[in-house]
Design a protein around this motif. Sequence first.
Motif, short mmCIF file in Angstrom:
data_model
loop_
_atom_site.label_atom_id
_atom_site.label_comp_id
_atom_site.label_asym_id
_atom_site.label_seq_id
_atom_site.Cartn_x
_atom_site.Cartn_y
_atom_site.Cartn_z
N PRO A 1 0.80 -1.22 0.00
CA PRO A 1 0.00 0.00 0.00
C PRO A 1 0.84 1.27 0.00
O PRO A 1 2.01 1.26 0.39
N ILE A 2 0.22 2.35 -0.44
CA ILE A 2 0.76 3.70 -0.26
C ILE A 2 -0.26 4.45 0.60
O ILE A 2 -1.11 5.17 0.09
N PRO A 3 -0.25 4.21 1.90
CA PRO A 3 -1.30 4.78 2.74
C PRO A 3 -1.18 6.30 2.88
O PRO A 3 -0.08 6.84 2.94
N ARG A 4 -2.33 6.95 2.91
CA ARG A 4 -2.38 8.35 3.28
C ARG A 4 -2.43 8.39 4.81
O ARG A 4 -3.42 8.02 5.41
N ASP A 5 -1.32 8.79 5.41
CA ASP A 5 -1.21 8.78 6.87
C ASP A 5 -1.59 10.15 7.43
O ASP A 5 -1.06 11.19 6.99
N HIS A 6 -2.49 10.14 8.39
CA HIS A 6 -2.90 11.35 9.11
C HIS A 6 -2.38 11.19 10.54
O HIS A 6 -2.88 10.36 11.29
N ILE A 7 -1.36 11.96 10.88
CA ILE A 7 -0.64 11.78 12.15
C ILE A 7 -0.87 12.97 13.06
O ILE A 7 -0.66 14.12 12.65
N THR A 8 -1.32 12.69 14.28
CA THR A 8 -1.40 13.72 15.31
C THR A 8 -0.32 13.43 16.34
O THR A 8 -0.35 12.38 17.00
N THR A 9 0.67 14.31 16.44
CA THR A 9 1.78 14.09 17.36
C THR A 9 1.33 14.29 18.81
O THR A 9 0.24 14.82 19.08
N HIS A 10 2.16 13.86 19.75
CA HIS A 10 1.81 14.02 21.16
C HIS A 10 1.80 15.49 21.58
O HIS A 10 1.30 15.84 22.64
N LYS A 11 2.33 16.36 20.71
CA LYS A 11 2.27 17.81 20.96
C LYS A 11 1.08 18.46 20.27
O LYS A 11 0.91 19.68 20.35
N GLY A 12 0.26 17.62 19.58
CA GLY A 12 -0.93 18.15 18.94
C GLY A 12 -0.73 18.60 17.51
O GLY A 12 -1.67 19.09 16.86
N GLU A 13 0.48 18.43 16.98
CA GLU A 13 0.74 18.80 15.58
C GLU A 13 0.11 17.77 14.65
O GLU A 13 0.11 16.57 14.96
N VAL A 14 -0.41 18.21 13.53
CA VAL A 14 -1.04 17.32 12.56
C VAL A 14 -0.18 17.26 11.30
O VAL A 14 0.17 18.29 10.72
N ILE A 15 0.17 16.03 10.90
CA ILE A 15 1.01 15.82 9.71
C ILE A 15 0.28 14.87 8.78
O ILE A 15 -0.24 13.85 9.22
N GLU A 16 0.23 15.20 7.50
CA GLU A 16 -0.31 14.28 6.50
C GLU A 16 0.78 13.95 5.50
O GLU A 16 1.43 14.85 4.95
N LYS A 17 1.02 12.65 5.29
CA LYS A 17 2.03 12.24 4.31
C LYS A 17 1.71 10.83 3.85
O LYS A 17 0.85 10.14 4.42
N TYR A 18 2.39 10.39 2.79
CA TYR A 18 2.20 9.04 2.26
C TYR A 18 3.31 8.14 2.76
O TYR A 18 4.47 8.52 2.79
N GLY A 19 2.93 6.90 3.18
CA GLY A 19 3.90 6.03 3.83
C GLY A 19 4.11 4.70 3.13
O GLY A 19 3.92 4.55 1.92
N CYS A 20 4.49 3.70 3.92
CA CYS A 20 4.74 2.31 3.51
C CYS A 20 5.67 2.21 2.31
O CYS A 20 6.84 2.55 2.42
N ILE A 21 5.19 1.79 1.14
CA ILE A 21 6.13 1.49 0.05
C ILE A 21 6.77 2.73 -0.54
O ILE A 21 7.70 2.63 -1.35
N THR A 22 6.32 3.94 -0.14
CA THR A 22 7.01 5.14 -0.62
C THR A 22 8.47 5.13 -0.13
O THR A 22 9.37 5.57 -0.86
N HIS A 23 8.71 4.63 1.08
CA HIS A 23 10.06 4.64 1.65
C HIS A 23 11.02 3.72 0.86
O HIS A 23 12.05 4.21 0.36
N PRO A 24 10.74 2.42 0.72
CA PRO A 24 11.66 1.59 -0.06
C PRO A 24 11.72 1.97 -1.53
O PRO A 24 12.76 1.83 -2.17
N THR A 25 10.61 2.48 -2.09
CA THR A 25 10.61 2.87 -3.50
C THR A 25 11.59 4.00 -3.75
O THR A 25 12.42 3.94 -4.67
#
Length: 330
Positions: A12-36
């Motif tokens: 997969p190339i998941p659309r990741d919606h990340i809320t950090t422990h400081k409350g910051e919100v990050i959206e990025k694409y993960g999983c196979i994007t890294h090895p690719t």
Amino acid sequence: MSGAYKIAVVGPIPRDHITTHKGEVIEKYGCITHPTIGLAQLLQGQGTVYPVSHIRKKDMAAVKELFAPYSAIDMKGVTDDADSGDVIKLKFLDQNFRVEKQTAFMNPIMPVDMAPFLDCNVFVFVPITDHEIALDTLKYLKEFSHGTIIFDAHGPTHTMTIGGDRHKKFWVERDFWLPYIDVLKMNLEESWCTWYKHEYREEELTDLLDDIGQEHLRPMADYILDRGPKALIVTTDATGCKVFTKVNGQLKEEFVKSIYMENVIDTTGCGDSFAGGLAYGLRDGQNDYILASMYANALGAQRTQGTTFEVFKPLKETENMMRANYSINL
């Protein structure tokens, strides 16, 4: 062999919606994007990396933009025909502990998806949930391709509920998959899910895998290597990885230390990047699993150095990093 290597990165190339422990919100694409992208840097001028994935239609433009700077990436295996792809929400309660929700899921990669890539030197499967790769797909590649099949156990050891919660699971179907895998890669948590008992006492069953130990690795490796895989590679957190092979029927265990990085900024995607490094190291069919693990450790180490994909370095810089940490001639 310049320009000849072909590596398919499948998952997969998941659309990741990340809320950090400081409350910051990050959206990025993960999983196979890294090895690719890591592989695209290593293969520059000597080959092509083919990501194979299903994504949402709304994500196609952004994924194309993400991969566009890398000339070694060919996106013909990324499709949005079914408008189906992973969406994952991660909420960190503190720096380490997080709650995971999966709100959309990719339709499985089937044999028809792999048909254009049968001439690849290596296939590296990096699923994150148990439905994403069909067993028939590995069977198909074993029958019709000569490429090395690397499989990450993260997928079959994780599932999701209808409430969207992601959970670890035992890989009960393990023995059906092993004959079609050449190199099986996992971490310690996934090894615990793979080497399960015939029966448990109720108090033994827990989701909290804090102190797993490594005593189970040798019997697990002995069992697995009799059933198809030529190598089992288990990452041991930040210390490195153990490489298990069988030579003349005798189990062989070797440790490859990690590449120490003083400042660790972001560990997201380290395991996925490690799988990509294995694929590069095994691209020529020589089955040098120790050297492949060194490339894997290098990509994993690079991944920790920032939050963007600029952390991945070209081949010369990566191999210099390896020479500085290992006694090898490249």
